[in-house]
Design an enzyme around this catalytic site. Structure first.
Site, mmCIF file in Angstrom:
data_model
loop_
_atom_site.group_PDB
_atom_site.id
_atom_site.type_symbol
_atom_site.label_atom_id
_atom_site.label_comp_id
_atom_site.label_asym_id
_atom_site.label_seq_id
_atom_site.Cartn_x
_atom_site.Cartn_y
_atom_site.Cartn_z
ATOM 1 N N ASN A 8 35.116 1.708 -60.384
ATOM 2 C CA ASN A 8 34.069 1.084 -61.193
ATOM 3 C C ASN A 8 33.988 1.858 -62.511
ATOM 4 O OD1 ASN A 8 31.789 0.004 -62.304
ATOM 5 N ND2 ASN A 8 30.371 0.694 -60.706
ATOM 6 N N LYS A 10 32.357 1.158 -65.103
ATOM 7 C CA LYS A 10 31.038 1.037 -65.752
ATOM 8 C C LYS A 10 31.208 0.726 -67.247
ATOM 9 C CE LYS A 10 29.137 3.832 -62.068
ATOM 10 N NZ LYS A 10 28.176 4.815 -61.595
ATOM 11 N N HIS A 90 24.332 -3.073 -57.400
ATOM 12 C CA HIS A 90 24.532 -1.659 -57.742
ATOM 13 C C HIS A 90 23.183 -1.040 -58.113
ATOM 14 C CE1 HIS A 90 25.940 2.017 -59.604
ATOM 15 N NE2 HIS A 90 27.115 1.798 -59.034
ATOM 16 N N GLU A 92 22.351 0.924 -60.327
ATOM 17 C CA GLU A 92 22.061 0.937 -61.769
ATOM 18 C C GLU A 92 21.499 -0.416 -62.211
ATOM 19 O OE1 GLU A 92 25.926 2.321 -62.981
ATOM 20 O OE2 GLU A 92 25.487 4.267 -62.093
ATOM 21 N N GLU A 162 26.095 3.652 -51.249
ATOM 22 C CA GLU A 162 26.051 4.548 -52.405
ATOM 23 C C GLU A 162 24.657 5.170 -52.513
ATOM 24 O OE1 GLU A 162 29.310 3.605 -55.493
ATOM 25 O OE2 GLU A 162 27.503 2.546 -56.072
ATOM 26 N N GLY A 168 27.085 10.039 -59.683
ATOM 27 C CA GLY A 168 27.225 10.736 -60.962
ATOM 28 C C GLY A 168 26.632 12.132 -60.992
ATOM 29 N N SER A 205 30.013 10.384 -56.248
ATOM 30 C CA SER A 205 30.702 11.649 -56.533
ATOM 31 C C SER A 205 31.958 11.869 -55.695
ATOM 32 C CB SER A 205 29.739 12.834 -56.391
ATOM 33 O OG SER A 205 28.712 12.735 -57.349
HETATM 34 P P1 13P Z 1 30.300 8.281 -59.296
HETATM 35 O O1 13P Z 1 31.618 8.271 -58.599
HETATM 36 O O2 13P Z 1 30.371 8.639 -60.733
HETATM 37 O O3 13P Z 1 29.294 9.086 -58.541
HETATM 38 O O4 13P Z 1 29.752 6.775 -59.300
HETATM 39 C C1 13P Z 1 29.710 6.067 -58.117
HETATM 40 C C2 13P Z 1 29.370 4.667 -58.425
HETATM 41 O O5 13P Z 1 28.278 4.370 -58.870
HETATM 42 C C3 13P Z 1 30.408 3.661 -58.209
HETATM 43 O O6 13P Z 1 29.886 2.381 -58.265
#
Ligand code: 13P
Length: 242
Positions: A8, A10, A90, A92, A162, A168, A205
């Protein structure tokens, strides 16, 4: 069952950077035994599609409607011949865009209507995690129930666990924490659907240093990777060694 690795990206990479990202993946990735899904910004979907690579293509989110007055949105009907997958729910999107379970449920239906496999993200906040496993279970159960229960015509789906506190942050969940949650998810899925073998992925992560260890978790079908997938060399190594 095939393992699944989803990248992903982003809101990252300009045109030039995405071009060189793809070039590196094309030359470095050797292992296509598993399902590898790239989810770049929507502006690159068409380019990725026309390259006809062995990677599958996913969109990072889709609208809960099929068409109409929705400035800035992209519908499943628009990408149905390009994308095999769509990330929905997600954290976010839930946090920043205030997307709630009912809307996510509709997104899942739009995916199915358009032959796209939804990748449904669920996960708890740190506040919930600190309250203990019963609260985590309640939260994950409601995320699954409210998006999937009575969702007509249950079809292909991937669940991505997640935990928000792991996204992150560089702080991945431990194998035991993930195992505990996998049991919770499969308990609920077996009540909601007769569909067997729904893949469950972990995201939060995942990186070059920890993926080998996380891979040891039985019943885990793969990873949804954010930050570490931005570096095409790291992503290639993870894919090749998986
Ligand atoms: P990270 O791998 O940066 O923690 O992000 C995970 C994520 O949100 C994948 O959709």
């Amino acid at each position: 069952m095939k393992k699944i690795i989803i990248s992903n990206l982003k809101m990252n990479k300009n045109f030039k950077e995405f071009d060189s990202y793809l070039q590196t993946l094309k030359s470095e990735v050797k292992n296509f035994q598993n399902e590898i899904v790239l989810c770049p910004s929507s502006i690159y979907l068409d380019k990725l599609f026309s390259e006809k690579l062995k990677f599958s293509i996913g969109i990072q989110d889709i609208d809960h409607r099929n068409q109409g007055a929705a400035t800035g949105s992209i519908s499943a009907t628009q990408v149905k011949n390009i994308c095999e997958y769509a990330i929905v729910g997600h954290s976010e999107r839930r946090e920043v865009f205030k997307e709630h379970n009912q809307m996510i449920k509709e997104k899942i239906s739009r995916c199915w209507e358009n032959e796209i496999t939804p990748i449904l993200c669920i996960g708890e906040s740190l506040k919930i995690r600190e309250k203990g496993i019963e609260e985590i279970k309640k939260h994950l159960f409601s995320q699954l129930e409210e998006t999937l229960n009575f969702n007509d015509n249950f079809q292909d789906i991937i669940i991505a666990y997640e935990p928000i506190w792991a996204i992150g942050t560089g702080l991945s969940a431990t194998n035991n924490q993930i195992l505990e949650v996998l049991e919770i998810i499969s308990e609920k899925l077996s009540l909601i659907s007769n569909t067997k073998n729904i893949p469950v992925l972990y995201g939060g992560s995942v990186n070059l240093d920890n993926f080998k260890d996380l891979q040891k978790i039985s019943n885990l079908s793969g990873f949804l990777i954010g930050s570490a997938s931005l570096d095409p060399n790291s992503l290639s190594k993870i894919i090749n060694d998986f």
